[in-house]
Design a protein around this motif. Structure first.
Motif, PDB file in Angstrom:
ATOM      1  N   HIS A  76      11.929  -1.436  -1.363  1.00 20.20           N
ATOM      2  CA  HIS A  76      11.506  -0.127  -0.857  1.00 20.20           C
ATOM      3  C   HIS A  76      12.674   0.847  -0.873  1.00 20.20           C
ATOM      4  N   ARG A 131      10.247 -10.611   3.883  1.00 19.54           N
ATOM      5  CA  ARG A 131      10.296  -9.270   4.480  1.00 19.54           C
ATOM      6  C   ARG A 131      11.586  -8.547   4.080  1.00 19.54           C
ATOM      7  N   TYR A 135       2.292 -12.064   3.017  1.00 17.66           N
ATOM      8  CA  TYR A 135       3.089 -10.831   3.054  1.00 17.66           C
ATOM      9  C   TYR A 135       3.523 -10.444   1.640  1.00 17.66           C
ATOM     10  N   ALA A 136       3.954 -11.423   0.854  1.00 15.34           N
ATOM     11  CA  ALA A 136       4.406 -11.141  -0.508  1.00 15.34           C
ATOM     12  C   ALA A 136       3.280 -10.555  -1.345  1.00 15.34           C
ATOM     13  N   GLN A 137       2.086 -11.111  -1.210  1.00 14.59           N
ATOM     14  CA  GLN A 137       0.960 -10.589  -1.973  1.00 14.59           C
ATOM     15  C   GLN A 137       0.637  -9.157  -1.570  1.00 14.59           C
ATOM     16  N   ALA A 138       0.718  -8.863  -0.275  1.00 13.09           N
ATOM     17  CA  ALA A 138       0.414  -7.512   0.203  1.00 13.09           C
ATOM     18  C   ALA A 138       1.415  -6.492  -0.314  1.00 13.09           C
ATOM     19  N   HIS A 139       2.669  -6.913  -0.509  1.00  9.20           N
ATOM     20  CA  HIS A 139       3.735  -5.969  -0.877  1.00  9.20           C
ATOM     21  C   HIS A 139       4.275  -6.196  -2.280  1.00  9.20           C
ATOM     22  N   GLN A 140       3.543  -6.941  -3.103  1.00  8.30           N
ATOM     23  CA  GLN A 140       3.854  -7.128  -4.522  1.00  8.30           C
ATOM     24  C   GLN A 140       5.249  -7.720  -4.739  1.00  8.30           C
ATOM     25  N   ILE A 141       5.586  -8.704  -3.904  1.00  6.15           N
ATOM     26  CA  ILE A 141       6.767  -9.512  -4.131  1.00  6.15           C
ATOM     27  C   ILE A 141       6.302 -10.785  -4.841  1.00  6.15           C
ATOM     28  N   HIS A 174      11.219  -7.130   0.604  1.00  7.26           N
ATOM     29  CA  HIS A 174      10.448  -5.889   0.586  1.00  7.26           C
ATOM     30  C   HIS A 174      11.305  -4.707   1.024  1.00  7.26           C
TER      31      HIS A 174
END
Length: 346
Positions: free
Chosen positions: A101, A94, A139-145, A97
């Motif tokens: 951002h 998190r 979470y990483a997959q959702a936010h392209q980490i 991200h």
């Protein structure tokens, strides 16, 4: 800095190795604020990147030396975690991200004077020798980490070598203040990453006398062993594939002759050294081994009735893998393409 823990020191060492990996994958390393005075700042603990709301520490920052078509220049934050146990959790991902951002919006806080502004697209990758929790991966997959799991069998010996190296350094040092800066500078010199000096300790001569041989031996192991064995693959999926090869010179020669190579992709199961997947060319001149994170492997294998369908589904995500290989300023791009229709089995 007072006495340092082996895990913390191992994390610093892993960061230096990942920086070295980036060089061979088409990235140049940004090491000084002078490399880009508009975006980069010299902080008390190293390089920082300006964001819209704050400055963010960049232990390793790389920039792809060519610009992908219809894209901004790409820059990559790299964070390395070398915990002995305990997967990296949601909080760390998190935070990554939040950093990305903020830095990708830094242009919004700059004054505009009519001239086009130079902009970059920042990405974030996190390497871990202890894997990642389920929540962190989701979470990483959702936010392209991008998460790179080094807890797989392919990297068992590298992870152990890093921890052993850190333990040897900590055990050998006799002073109160461990010379972390000296160790990192020496690794950068020996690996050829040419990163900015972190500020050597006043007792640098003593550090060289006590730790020099240990650092030399470890750097030789990395350069002589791992440079001859590893390529990074980039599939059309939220993964980076560290791939091991048995003969680097023959592999690069074959790829140079066929930059778009049709390959076979097989799930060969767990082995002690090779990992669980094998890529090979039709002529068997190229063989690359890699492992996937446990979470993916368990999903594929935990239902025997769905094993073949799940394996086929995941093969589609790995059906087009890009390899970028750099030797100095000479950068080559290769593609490994898998099509199930080309193979009777697989």
């Amino acid at each position: 800095m007072a006495r340092i823990g082996g895990g913390q020191l191992a994390g610093y060492v892993l960061e230096e190795i990942v920086a070295w990996m980036l060089l061979s994958s088409g990235y140049k390393l940004l090491t000084r604020a002078a490399d880009d005075p508009d975006e980069l700042v010299a902080g008390p603990n190293g390089l920082r990147v300006r964001g819209r709301g704050a400055e963010h520490q960049a232990d390793v920052l790389g920039e792809l030396i060519y610009v992908p078509p219809f894209s901004l220049p790409l820059r990559m934050f790299v964070e390395a975690k070398c915990h002995k146990s305990g997967a990296i959790g949601l909080a760390e991902v998190r935070n990554a991200h939040g950093v990305i951002h903020d830095v990708n919006q830094n242009w919004a806080s700059k004054p505009h004077h009519g001239l086009p502004q130079q902009r970059y697209h920042y990405l974030y990758s996190m390497f871990s020798t202890s894997g990642f929790t389920h929540d962190a991966q989701e979470y990483a997959q959702a936010h392209q980490i991008v998460l790179v799991d080094l807890s797989t069998p392919s990297f068992k010996d590298l992870s152990m070598a890093i921890r052993d190296f850190a333990r040897q350094l900590a055990d050998a040092w006799v002073g109160d203040e461990f010379p972390t800066g000296w160790v990192r500078n020496e690794l950068r010199r020996l690996l050829g990453t040419d990163l900015q000096a972190t500020g050597g300790p006043a007792n640098g001569a003593l550090a060289g006398e006590i730790l020099g041989g240990i650092v030399d031996d470890f750097a030789a192991f990395i350069v002589d062993d791992w440079k001859a064995r590893m390529l990074l693959g980039f599939p059309a999926a939220p993964l980076i594939l560290p791939m091991l090869v048995t003969d680097m010179a023959a592999t690069l020669d074959a790829l140079a002759q066929r930059p778009l190579m049709r390959v076979r992709l097989r799930h060969v199961g767990e082995t002690e050294t090779a990992g669980s997947w094998l890529i090979e060319s039709s002529e068997h001149r190229v063989q690359l081994h890699f492992s996937l994170p446990d979470r993916i492997e368990r999903w594929i294998a935990n239902d025997p009735e769905k094993y073949r369908a799940r394996r086929a589904t995941f093969k589609q995500l790995l059906s087009d893998i890009t390899i970028v290989h750099a030797a100095g300023q000479d950068v080559q791009v290769y593609r490994l393409v898998y099509d199930a229709a080309d193979w009777r089995r697989g």
